[in-house]
Structures are given as structure tokens and as C-alpha cells.
Design a protein around this motif. Structure first.
Motif, PDB file in Angstrom:
ATOM      1  N   VAL A   1      43.429  38.913  49.874  1.00 39.47           N
ATOM      2  CA  VAL A   1      43.175  40.195  49.219  1.00 39.47           C
ATOM      3  C   VAL A   1      42.961  41.216  50.321  1.00 39.47           C
ATOM      4  O   VAL A   1      41.881  41.313  50.904  1.00 39.47           O
ATOM      5  CB  VAL A   1      41.931  40.109  48.302  1.00 39.47           C
TER       6      VAL A   1
ATOM      7  N   GLY B   1      39.862  43.691  50.820  1.00 37.93           N
ATOM      8  CA  GLY B   1      38.887  43.368  49.786  1.00 37.93           C
ATOM      9  C   GLY B   1      38.135  42.088  50.070  1.00 37.93           C
ATOM     10  O   GLY B   1      38.151  41.568  51.189  1.00 37.93           O
TER      11      GLY B   1
ATOM     12  N   THR C   1      37.020  39.956  42.357  1.00 33.99           N
ATOM     13  CA  THR C   1      37.218  40.576  43.665  1.00 33.99           C
ATOM     14  C   THR C   1      36.596  41.961  43.689  1.00 33.99           C
ATOM     15  O   THR C   1      36.416  42.605  42.650  1.00 33.99           O
ATOM     16  CB  THR C   1      38.714  40.710  44.015  1.00 33.99           C
TER      17      THR C   1
ATOM     18  N   GLU D   1      37.480  45.484  45.796  1.00 28.80           N
ATOM     19  CA  GLU D   1      38.502  46.091  46.643  1.00 28.80           C
ATOM     20  C   GLU D   1      38.253  47.584  46.747  1.00 28.80           C
ATOM     21  O   GLU D   1      37.346  48.121  46.105  1.00 28.80           O
ATOM     22  CB  GLU D   1      39.888  45.800  46.072  1.00 28.80           C
TER      23      GLU D   1
END
Length: 316
Positions: free
Chosen positions: A47, A50, A67, A69
Motif C-alpha cells: 500500500v 499508507g 488501511t 492512506e
């Protein structure tokens, strides 16, 4: 188990004989996969910019992860086919407002996905900083939600949590356990319940007065609940719990000072195992490191230690 250049993150899970671990690089969150002895290690996905805050597998093998981000927090579904790995953002906002800090996810036997928004705080400096902010501010703006992949509906399960930092479902799927970071307790609610308030009707403090501030949770099939501690109980914070002035000063202090307030002495438990059947404490694990992830597998339990490139383990 050494992750080499990677720093262990906030989730370790077992699936089909493989250990999956959320890890971090300076500018990306990475999902790693390895055998229980550390062999066969490889990157599953990353990611960019992130952080993977938690992950869980559904009964059908589908991987779900939360997640944070640059463009906000997300609940994502991960699929893998002949074309490669695909990450699909499924929930990015609630009632028109972006998820600010999704920190934990758990999946029931019926496929429903429980996830948290730890608190209404900024994640500019990552999950750990965000949780430390909520610990000092104690806004109690954390929520637990449930997403139904069939209807695509999101419902509210539990609100008023002062840092909803961990989730686990009982072996029978009927009870949902929630870490309340600021209140130093684990709430237990009926997984089918909706619109509850922390400490209110239908919400029981299954384990309270904990020796540290709880984070990741993991429930074993034998009814044991593993509780990880990010930080030891802060005498200063408890003493000044009602002083918004002093809390505000601590919030504006630098990271180094904040870390001194929430250290973890070498003799303090970084995780504990407790029986959900009778509430008895079965074992304490010490190590002098903030515990960010926990995962029981057979005769071992795996741990993630903050700022470490290693996955640690202990026999149980």
C-alpha cells in the motif's frame, strides 16, 4: 522470525499453513507471507504511502484488511486470481464522512465483516501516533461497524469507545470482543447487536482494570482470548485524567516526551491470555516491547513488537 528490512506492523494471521503479517517500509505498508519457520517469505501486496492496520480471513478464504492512506482510511477486500492480486476498497466513508482511523477487522462465520474506526483523529503520522492522541484526548469517538458483503450495507454495532483498537470474535461467533484503549478494558457484545454504547445496556466490560492499554486481540478455538498491550498503564495519565489542561499540554508535546509517558517496562506484561469461559487469567507474556500484533497457532503464539523487524513467538 526476521523480516529483514521490514518493520512489523499491527497484524499477524494464519491461513492455509502460512503466516501473514502486516509490515512497514518507510513509505509503504506491506503484506508479507511466510511459513511458520520464516521460510518462503515474500511480499503479497503493498500500500504505497499508507499502512495496513489489520487483516482477517473470511471462511471462504477472502482476505479483508483495514488501511490508512493519504486519502483516508479504508476497509478493503483482497482477491487473488490468474491476473494477480487485486485490492478493492469497499468502505471508505460512513454517512458521507471519510473513515479517519480504521484500526481492526474481524470476520464472522456468516461472512459479515466487523471493523473499527478507532477514533475521530488524524492519521497523518500513522496509526500509533493516532492512538496515542486518542489516549491523551479521550474523545471516545471510536465506533465498531459491520459490513454485509451480500447487501453491501454498513451498520453501527458499538459507539463511544475511547480508541477502538482491537477486535476478536469468539469461537462460536456469537460474542464480539472490543479493545477500549483509553478505558483499559475489553468490551463484550452480542455480535448480532446494533447501535450499542460502550458501558451501556448490552455492553459488558468482560475484562477491566487492565495493566496496560489494550490493542490487538486474538481468540483461540479453546476459548482463550489473547490481549496485547501497546503501552503500560501510565500513572501520570490516570492521575491527571480529569485535567484537560495537562492532557492538552501532553498532546502538544513532542513524540519523545509522549513515549516517556507511555513506556513499557521490561517486567510489565506486553500481552496476556485469559479464559473467556470463567474469566481466569491464564498467562502473562513479558518482553519490554510494545506489542502490536498477536496470533495463536497450535502450540505457539506469535507477537509483533513495535519498531522491530522480528516476529516473536512463545510456546503455550
Amino acid at each position: 522470525l526476521n523480516l529483514s528490512a521490514y518493520e512489523i506492523g499491527t497484524a499477524i494471521r494464519m491461513q492455509d499453513g502460512w503466516l501473514y503479517a502486516a509490515a512497514k517500509l518507510p513509505k509503504a505498508g506491506v503484506l508479507m507471507r511466510m511459513q511458520p519457520d520464516g521460510s518462503g517469505m515474500n511480499e503479497v501486496l503493498d500500500v504505497a504511502g499508507g499502512e495496513i492496520t489489520d487483516l482477517a480471513f473470511a471462511p471462504d478464504g477472502t482476505l479483508w484488511m483495514t488501511t490508512i492512506e493519504a486519502d483516508g482510511g479504508k476497509l478493503c477486500r483482497v482477491s487473488n486470481d490468474q491476473w494477480g492480486v487485486t485490492v478493492e476498497p469497499v468502505v471508505t466513508q460512513i454517512d458521507g464522512k471519510a473513515l479517519s482511523c480504521p484500526a481492526a477487522v474481524a470476520v464472522g462465520a456468516d461472512g459479515k465483516v466487523y471493523f473499527t474506526n478507532a477514533a475521530d483523529v488524524s492519521v497523518k503520522y500513522g496509526l500509533e501516533s493516532a492512538l496515542r492522541t486518542e489516549l491523551l484526548a479521550h474523545t471516545a469517538t471510536g465506533w465498531v461497524y459491520v459490513y454485509d458483503p451480500v447487501t453491501r450495507a454498513v451498520e453501527r454495532v458499538l459507539g463511544g469507545v475511547a480508541g477502538a483498537s482491537g477486535l476478536a470474535l469468539s469461537a462460536d461467533g456469537g460474542t464480539l470482543y472490543v479493545s477500549d484503549l483509553g478505558s483499559r478494558c475489553i468490551w463484550a457484545v452480542d455480535a448480532a447487536a446494533r447501535e450499542l454504547t460502550a458501558g451501556g445496556r448490552g455492553c459488558t466490560a468482560a475484562f477491566a482494570g487492565l495493566p496496560g492499554y489494550p490493542g490487538a486481540l486474538a481468540a483461540d478455538t479453546d476459548g482463550t482470548l489473547y490481549i496485547s498491550y501497546r503501552w503500560a498503564r501510565s500513572g501520570w495519565l490516570e492521575k491527571n485524567a480529569d485535567s484537560t489542561l495537562l492532557r492538552g499540554i501532553a498532546l502538544r508535546a513532542g513524540q519523545n516526551l509522549q513515549e516517556k509517558l507511555f513506556g513499557l517496562p521490561s517486567d510489565a506484561p506486553c500481552a496476556e491470555a485469559v479464559s473467556t469461559a470463567d474469566g481466569s487469567w491464564k498467562r502473562a507474556f513479558t518482553g519490554g516491547s510494545s506489542c502490536t500484533a498477536v496470533c495463536p497457532v497450535g502450540s505457539k503464539v506469535y507477537f509483533g513488537a513495535a519498531d522491530s523487524a522480528q516476529v516473536l513467538s512463545a510456546r503455550i
